[in-house]
Design a protein around this motif. Structure first.
Motif, PDB file in Angstrom:
ATOM      1  N   VAL A   1     -13.049  -5.443 -10.283  1.00 34.88           N
ATOM      2  CA  VAL A   1     -13.318  -4.007  -9.821  1.00 34.88           C
ATOM      3  C   VAL A   1     -14.755  -3.968  -9.433  1.00 34.88           C
ATOM      4  O   VAL A   1     -14.974  -3.350  -8.127  1.00 34.88           O
ATOM      5  CB  VAL A   1     -13.019  -2.963 -10.908  1.00 34.88           C
ATOM      6  CG1 VAL A   1     -13.597  -1.739 -10.607  1.00 34.88           C
ATOM      7  CG2 VAL A   1     -11.491  -2.958 -11.112  1.00 34.88           C
ATOM      8  N   ALA A   2     -15.630  -4.558  -9.859  1.00 34.86           N
ATOM      9  CA  ALA A   2     -17.260  -4.250  -9.668  1.00 34.86           C
ATOM     10  C   ALA A   2     -17.407  -5.119  -8.345  1.00 34.86           C
ATOM     11  O   ALA A   2     -18.241  -4.592  -7.439  1.00 34.86           O
ATOM     12  CB  ALA A   2     -17.924  -5.063 -10.708  1.00 34.86           C
ATOM     13  N   ALA A   3     -16.746  -6.206  -8.293  1.00 36.69           N
ATOM     14  CA  ALA A   3     -16.861  -6.813  -6.887  1.00 36.69           C
ATOM     15  C   ALA A   3     -16.272  -6.092  -5.532  1.00 36.69           C
ATOM     16  O   ALA A   3     -17.057  -6.004  -4.418  1.00 36.69           O
ATOM     17  CB  ALA A   3     -16.270  -8.263  -6.932  1.00 36.69           C
ATOM     18  N   VAL A   4     -15.271  -5.417  -5.748  1.00 34.91           N
ATOM     19  CA  VAL A   4     -14.713  -4.661  -4.759  1.00 34.91           C
ATOM     20  C   VAL A   4     -15.362  -3.349  -4.472  1.00 34.91           C
ATOM     21  O   VAL A   4     -15.449  -3.085  -3.143  1.00 34.91           O
ATOM     22  CB  VAL A   4     -13.098  -4.528  -4.495  1.00 34.91           C
ATOM     23  CG1 VAL A   4     -12.467  -5.834  -4.603  1.00 34.91           C
ATOM     24  CG2 VAL A   4     -12.810  -3.599  -5.895  1.00 34.91           C
ATOM     25  N   VAL A   5     -15.903  -2.809  -5.334  1.00 32.85           N
ATOM     26  CA  VAL A   5     -16.642  -1.424  -5.371  1.00 32.85           C
ATOM     27  C   VAL A   5     -17.899  -1.795  -4.815  1.00 32.85           C
ATOM     28  O   VAL A   5     -18.598  -1.215  -3.670  1.00 32.85           O
ATOM     29  CB  VAL A   5     -17.130  -1.046  -6.792  1.00 32.85           C
ATOM     30  CG1 VAL A   5     -17.855   0.330  -6.558  1.00 32.85           C
ATOM     31  CG2 VAL A   5     -15.571  -0.446  -7.394  1.00 32.85           C
TER      32      VAL A   5
ATOM     33  N   LYS B   1     -17.531   2.457   6.919  1.00 32.28           N
ATOM     34  CA  LYS B   1     -16.633   3.590   6.353  1.00 32.28           C
ATOM     35  C   LYS B   1     -15.886   3.107   5.121  1.00 32.28           C
ATOM     36  O   LYS B   1     -14.839   2.155   5.021  1.00 32.28           O
ATOM     37  CB  LYS B   1     -15.543   3.792   7.502  1.00 32.28           C
ATOM     38  CG  LYS B   1     -16.211   4.474   8.722  1.00 32.28           C
ATOM     39  CD  LYS B   1     -15.057   4.498   9.863  1.00 32.28           C
ATOM     40  CE  LYS B   1     -15.556   5.273  11.017  1.00 32.28           C
ATOM     41  NZ  LYS B   1     -14.573   5.516  12.151  1.00 32.28           N
ATOM     42  N   PRO B   2     -16.324   3.534   4.017  1.00 29.02           N
ATOM     43  CA  PRO B   2     -15.618   3.047   2.548  1.00 29.02           C
ATOM     44  C   PRO B   2     -14.256   3.326   2.717  1.00 29.02           C
ATOM     45  O   PRO B   2     -13.774   4.323   3.078  1.00 29.02           O
ATOM     46  CB  PRO B   2     -16.506   3.697   1.655  1.00 29.02           C
ATOM     47  CG  PRO B   2     -17.862   4.047   2.374  1.00 29.02           C
ATOM     48  CD  PRO B   2     -17.509   4.353   3.753  1.00 29.02           C
ATOM     49  N   ARG B   3     -13.444   2.488   2.052  1.00 30.70           N
ATOM     50  CA  ARG B   3     -11.998   2.476   1.678  1.00 30.70           C
ATOM     51  C   ARG B   3     -11.805   3.421   0.626  1.00 30.70           C
ATOM     52  O   ARG B   3     -12.358   3.343  -0.310  1.00 30.70           O
ATOM     53  CB  ARG B   3     -11.342   1.064   1.861  1.00 30.70           C
ATOM     54  CG  ARG B   3     -11.785   0.208   2.938  1.00 30.70           C
ATOM     55  CD  ARG B   3     -11.584   1.058   4.368  1.00 30.70           C
ATOM     56  NE  ARG B   3     -10.022   1.163   4.225  1.00 30.70           N
ATOM     57  CZ  ARG B   3      -9.592   2.051   5.546  1.00 30.70           C
ATOM     58  NH1 ARG B   3     -10.563   2.668   6.215  1.00 30.70           N
ATOM     59  NH2 ARG B   3      -8.605   2.092   5.477  1.00 30.70           N
ATOM     60  N   PRO B   4     -10.595   4.117   0.709  1.00 29.15           N
ATOM     61  CA  PRO B   4     -10.083   4.746  -0.381  1.00 29.15           C
ATOM     62  C   PRO B   4      -9.694   4.031  -1.599  1.00 29.15           C
ATOM     63  O   PRO B   4      -9.436   2.879  -1.483  1.00 29.15           O
ATOM     64  CB  PRO B   4      -8.831   5.610   0.169  1.00 29.15           C
ATOM     65  CG  PRO B   4      -8.426   4.669   1.068  1.00 29.15           C
ATOM     66  CD  PRO B   4      -9.636   4.255   1.609  1.00 29.15           C
ATOM     67  N   TRP B   5     -10.069   4.512  -2.969  1.00 23.54           N
ATOM     68  CA  TRP B   5      -9.884   3.760  -4.173  1.00 23.54           C
ATOM     69  C   TRP B   5      -8.527   3.246  -4.322  1.00 23.54           C
ATOM     70  O   TRP B   5      -8.180   1.995  -5.030  1.00 23.54           O
ATOM     71  CB  TRP B   5     -10.123   4.424  -5.346  1.00 23.54           C
ATOM     72  CG  TRP B   5      -9.222   5.820  -5.706  1.00 23.54           C
ATOM     73  CD1 TRP B   5      -9.290   7.059  -5.345  1.00 23.54           C
ATOM     74  CD2 TRP B   5      -7.878   5.399  -6.546  1.00 23.54           C
ATOM     75  NE1 TRP B   5      -7.855   7.684  -5.734  1.00 23.54           N
ATOM     76  CE2 TRP B   5      -7.298   6.700  -6.452  1.00 23.54           C
ATOM     77  CE3 TRP B   5      -7.255   4.510  -7.136  1.00 23.54           C
ATOM     78  CZ2 TRP B   5      -6.071   6.767  -7.061  1.00 23.54           C
ATOM     79  CZ3 TRP B   5      -6.049   4.548  -7.784  1.00 23.54           C
ATOM     80  CH2 TRP B   5      -5.492   5.845  -7.764  1.00 23.54           C
ATOM     81  N   THR B   6      -7.420   3.724  -3.569  1.00 23.54           N
ATOM     82  CA  THR B   6      -6.038   3.304  -3.869  1.00 23.54           C
ATOM     83  C   THR B   6      -5.898   2.014  -2.867  1.00 23.54           C
ATOM     84  O   THR B   6      -4.965   0.985  -3.347  1.00 23.54           O
ATOM     85  CB  THR B   6      -4.957   4.321  -3.250  1.00 23.54           C
ATOM     86  OG1 THR B   6      -5.495   4.933  -1.984  1.00 23.54           O
ATOM     87  CG2 THR B   6      -4.726   5.428  -4.181  1.00 23.54           C
TER      88      THR B   6
ATOM     89  N   TYR C   1      -6.969  -4.921  -3.850  1.00 21.66           N
ATOM     90  CA  TYR C   1      -7.656  -6.040  -3.935  1.00 21.66           C
ATOM     91  C   TYR C   1      -8.283  -6.574  -5.233  1.00 21.66           C
ATOM     92  O   TYR C   1      -8.197  -7.601  -5.373  1.00 21.66           O
ATOM     93  CB  TYR C   1      -8.839  -5.537  -2.879  1.00 21.66           C
ATOM     94  CG  TYR C   1      -8.569  -5.247  -1.381  1.00 21.66           C
ATOM     95  CD1 TYR C   1      -7.625  -6.073  -0.920  1.00 21.66           C
ATOM     96  CD2 TYR C   1      -9.275  -4.130  -0.988  1.00 21.66           C
ATOM     97  CE1 TYR C   1      -7.215  -5.773   0.666  1.00 21.66           C
ATOM     98  CE2 TYR C   1      -8.777  -3.994   0.311  1.00 21.66           C
ATOM     99  CZ  TYR C   1      -8.012  -4.668   1.048  1.00 21.66           C
ATOM    100  OH  TYR C   1      -7.374  -4.119   2.405  1.00 21.66           O
ATOM    101  N   ALA C   2      -8.599  -5.317  -6.080  1.00 18.24           N
ATOM    102  CA  ALA C   2      -9.025  -5.754  -7.451  1.00 18.24           C
ATOM    103  C   ALA C   2      -7.954  -6.636  -8.108  1.00 18.24           C
ATOM    104  O   ALA C   2      -7.981  -7.264  -8.998  1.00 18.24           O
ATOM    105  CB  ALA C   2      -9.373  -4.730  -8.076  1.00 18.24           C
ATOM    106  N   LEU C   3      -6.537  -6.039  -8.015  1.00 18.92           N
ATOM    107  CA  LEU C   3      -5.390  -6.636  -8.729  1.00 18.92           C
ATOM    108  C   LEU C   3      -5.139  -8.142  -8.260  1.00 18.92           C
ATOM    109  O   LEU C   3      -4.577  -8.722  -9.372  1.00 18.92           O
ATOM    110  CB  LEU C   3      -4.048  -5.807  -8.086  1.00 18.92           C
ATOM    111  CG  LEU C   3      -3.768  -4.956  -8.935  1.00 18.92           C
ATOM    112  CD1 LEU C   3      -2.701  -3.953  -8.281  1.00 18.92           C
ATOM    113  CD2 LEU C   3      -3.543  -5.047 -10.479  1.00 18.92           C
TER     114      LEU C   3
ATOM    115  N   LEU D   1     -11.213   1.098 -12.628  1.00 17.23           N
ATOM    116  CA  LEU D   1     -11.581   1.908 -11.309  1.00 17.23           C
ATOM    117  C   LEU D   1     -11.864   3.330 -11.240  1.00 17.23           C
ATOM    118  O   LEU D   1     -12.774   3.811 -10.665  1.00 17.23           O
ATOM    119  CB  LEU D   1     -10.614   1.338 -10.151  1.00 17.23           C
ATOM    120  CG  LEU D   1     -10.873   1.756  -8.799  1.00 17.23           C
ATOM    121  CD1 LEU D   1     -12.215   1.265  -8.480  1.00 17.23           C
ATOM    122  CD2 LEU D   1      -9.692   1.332  -7.738  1.00 17.23           C
ATOM    123  N   ARG D   2     -10.932   3.928 -11.676  1.00 25.04           N
ATOM    124  CA  ARG D   2     -10.852   5.403 -11.836  1.00 25.04           C
ATOM    125  C   ARG D   2     -11.497   6.065 -12.934  1.00 25.04           C
ATOM    126  O   ARG D   2     -12.096   7.255 -12.705  1.00 25.04           O
ATOM    127  CB  ARG D   2      -9.427   5.851 -11.755  1.00 25.04           C
ATOM    128  CG  ARG D   2      -8.701   5.493 -10.623  1.00 25.04           C
ATOM    129  CD  ARG D   2      -7.239   6.331 -10.590  1.00 25.04           C
ATOM    130  NE  ARG D   2      -7.404   7.638 -10.031  1.00 25.04           N
ATOM    131  CZ  ARG D   2      -6.563   8.592 -10.046  1.00 25.04           C
ATOM    132  NH1 ARG D   2      -5.199   8.375 -10.822  1.00 25.04           N
ATOM    133  NH2 ARG D   2      -6.792   9.831  -9.744  1.00 25.04           N
TER     134      ARG D   2
END
Length: 229
Positions: free
Chosen positions: A109-113, A121-126, A131-133, A152-153
């Motif tokens: 999660v830390a990597a993709v965040v 343009k950051p992507r939505p958390w969903t 990708y984190a999965l 993440l949430r």
């Protein structure tokens, strides 16, 4: 060059009666990933280092980009968004290995965040959740959400149905005492010894407890929470 640093908290999954579908994050522990993105550099993801306050733990974490959960998640996001360049990441591992506190999920999660913070343009958390999965898949052999989602949430989260996630309110006076026995039990091994079938009567009882537990959280019904544990 773009740089970002992201922290992801530890989490507790399989909460009480919520196997694979219920998890919450908590303060006090977590992983930090620092990312450097050189858009003109050679393509690829490199893990430059892993630090940990837990003795030999850092030596056990693979730096191979095909086996490291943070690197795998990062590569999935790079591929998904069609990004180019050289990506270098370092990891501060603040969660003990194989401790049941979502360490593999936190690094992923830390990597993709961190990468998301570098985007125009950051992507939505969903989207970054998916990708984190991929990092979780490398760590445990499956893409269960109950660590990655709350990491993440934040808060208590329920995987209600494919693509449907619910944050559940928790009574203010409800606390969790987390005890770490300093044992390392890999998720991949723990899942391998589970029974493949469940008796119907046990399934019905489990379903009732799960429903009651969630209802108890929502309504602050302490007697119901006690009964469903």
């Amino acid at each position: 060059m773009k740089r970002a640093k992201a922290f992801a908290p530890a989490s507790v999954a399989n909460v009480a009666v919520g196997f694979d579908i219920l998890g919450f994050s908590f303060v006090g522990a977590g992983d930090t990933v620092e990312l450097q993105w050189s858009e003109g550099g050679p393509a690829g993801v490199t893990v430059t280092g892993v630090r940990s306050p837990y003795g030999e733990a850092a030596k056990k974490i693979p730096v191979d980009s095909l086996r490291n959960t943070a690197a795998v998640s990062l590569q999935a996001m790079i591929n998904g968004l069609g990004l180019e360049g050289e990506f270098r990441l370092s990891i501060d591992k603040g969660i003990p290995l194989s401790s049941g506190m979502g360490g593999s999920a936190a690094s992923a999660v830390a990597a993709v965040v961190a990468l998301n913070a570098c985007l125009a343009k950051p992507r939505p958390w969903t989207e970054i959740l998916a990708y984190a999965l991929e990092g979780e898949r490398v760590a445990s052999g499956s893409t269960h959400l109950d660590n990655v989602l709350p990491c993440l949430r934040g808060g208590m989260n329920l995987v209600a149905a494919p693509g449907h996630y619910v944050q559940i309110p928790v009574p203010e006076d409800l606390h969790c005492a987390l005890i770490h026995p300093e044992l390392e039990i890999q998720t991949r091994y723990a899942r391998s010894v589970l029974a493949e079938t469940t008796p119907l009567a046990q399934h019905v009882k489990q379903s009732a407890y799960l429903g009651g537990f969630i209802a108890g959280l929502w309504t602050s019904d302490w007697e119901l929470l006690r009964a469903t544990l």
